[in-house]
Design a protein around this motif. Structure first.
Motif, short mmCIF file in Angstrom:
data_model
loop_
_atom_site.label_atom_id
_atom_site.label_comp_id
_atom_site.label_asym_id
_atom_site.label_seq_id
_atom_site.Cartn_x
_atom_site.Cartn_y
_atom_site.Cartn_z
N GLU A 1 4.09 2.78 -1.47
CA GLU A 1 3.08 3.81 -1.40
C GLU A 1 3.18 4.40 -2.95
O GLU A 1 2.09 4.79 -3.47
CB GLU A 1 3.62 5.11 -0.28
N SER B 1 -1.63 8.67 -2.08
CA SER B 1 -0.30 8.27 -2.03
C SER B 1 0.76 9.05 -1.78
O SER B 1 1.58 9.12 -1.01
CB SER B 1 0.27 7.26 -3.05
N LEU C 1 -2.57 3.79 3.93
CA LEU C 1 -3.54 4.78 3.22
C LEU C 1 -5.25 4.68 3.85
O LEU C 1 -5.99 5.42 3.95
CB LEU C 1 -3.55 4.68 1.89
#
Length: 405
Positions: free
Chosen positions: A115, A258, A69
């Motif tokens: 995530e 996410s 990310l």
């Protein structure tokens, strides 16, 4: 035939013309074009592995990132969009970032955090300390206001000086920690000016329009220079709701980062979070303005208090998420507008300068003294809200928020 025989005869050096000729032709084209043409092998490798060149350019970002990310946010900050990712054979920037994260070797090959895992929360003592720091400015300001109302003469002056010092130190400590901690502190001067104007500015403007003031402020709402305590008390008490709203926005944006599968999708999902946190803070501030006005017996001027609170919150949010230019600029312009309004009223008393004070006097006659700060802070808050809706809905604005908590 003899020439062909010599070429085919063992031990006779072959003419390297085709290879050198091709190189010479490429060099001639490079000289004519003014740039070096890449070798054909490099072109073939780039076509076979389009991510390799991008990985080389952003290798430091990939090695420093703690998860894909952060790479996606960094790529967006460098201008890489979902359309650009399609040229690298990926559907979006997030998919491209996952491949880049996986291809960079790391010491020990530590696995990336999941995530969809929950956002880590601070430990108990640290969370309790943050809550106490968020409540401290409002508590000290309430104590200072009580001291002003319960004292008179020299003790009131001492209580006012001690209250200003205590509240300033508490706000400084609170702003150095928690969700409203920003990378820059250049807004503190203008923030103090805006709060000081909310405390003293309306009374000064009212008396200046009528020919005063005839004395210094004495801390009372009925003196020669009236002091307005309710808005300042409400704003200091609203620091805790502001910190909570900022934390909710940052945590929600991280979760959206996410789960989103594209920059456009992320922006569309974060914008309601930003507006919701902003509206939640305004609702809490409106309730505090009503409460403090009723307790202190002062009119609850929602327009002035809400516009100033919105301006300060948006400037701080932008600074927290790395956009450190727009907030100080708008705060400076707002403070300058308030100072100019006061200056023109006094300048209008000079011979032949009566026109200078006419606009401010007309605004005061139509909307009261609160019209000046409401107009200045309202325009500034609206400007920052539009800017925040563009900047704080980008993935790059939330790249390092999780690491700094």
């Amino acid at each position: 035939m003899s020439g062909l025989g010599e070429l085919d005869r063992p031990g006779t050096p072959r003419d390297p013309g085709p290879r050198e000729g091709a190189g010479g032709e490429d060099a001639g084209r490079a000289g004519r074009d003014g740039r070096q043409s890449p070798p054909a092998s490099a072109v073939r490798r780039s076509a076979a592995d389009p991510v390799k060149g991008l990985l080389h350019r952003h290798r430091e970002l990939c090695e420093r990132a703690v998860d894909p990310l952060e790479i996606a946010a960094g790529l967006e900050a460098h201008g890489v969009t979902d359309r650009t990712a399609a040229r690298f054979r990926h559907r979006d920037v997030f998919s491209l970032a996952e491949e880049m994260y996986a291809r960079v070797p790391r010491d020990g090959d530590a696995p990336a955090p999941p995530e969809d895992g929950p956002t880590p929360r601070p430990d108990g003592p640290r969370a309790a300390g943050s809550v106490l720091l968020a409540l401290l400015p409002g508590v000290l300001c309430a104590a200072a206001v009580a001291g002003l109302r319960l004292t008179d003469g020299r003790p009131r002056l001492i209580a006012a000086a001690g209250g200003v010092l205590a509240v300033s130190l508490a706000l400084g400590a609170a702003l150095r920690r928690g969700p409203l901690t920003a990378a820059t502190r250049t807004t503190s001067t203008w923030t103090c000016w805006l709060l000081g104007y909310a405390l003293l500015g309306d009374g000064l403007l009212r008396t200046a329009v009528s020919g005063g003031p005839d004395g210094l402020p004495d801390g009372s709402p009925d003196g020669a220079w009236p002091v307005t305590l309710a808005p300042v008390l409400a704003l200091t008490l609203s620091y805790a709701p502001a910190a909570g709203c900022a934390h909710l926005f940052a945590a929600g944006a991280r979760r959206k980062l996410s789960s989103s599968r594209g920059l456009t999708d992320f922006s569309a999902s974060v914008r309601p979070l930003l507006l919701g946190a902003f509206a939640l803070y305004l609702g809490a501030l409106a309730a505090l303005l009503t409460l403090t006005g009723a307790v202190l017996g002062e009119p609850a001027d929602w327009s002035q208090g809400l516009s100033l609170g919105a301006l300060l919150l948006l400037a701080r949010l932008l600074g927290v998420h790395g956009h450190t230019h727009a907030g100080p600029f708008v705060l400076t312009a707002t403070a300058a507008a308030e100072a100019a309004a006061l200056a023109t009223v006094f300048a209008g008393r000079l011979p032949g300068c009566g026109l200078l004070s006419a606009p401010v006097e007309a605004l005061v006659a139509a909307c009261g003294p609160a019209g000046v700060p409401t107009a200045a802070c309202g325009i500034g808050a609206l400007t920052l809200l539009v800017h925040a809706c563009r900047r704080l809905t980008r993935a790059s604005a939330h790249a390092s928020t999780e690491r700094t908590r």
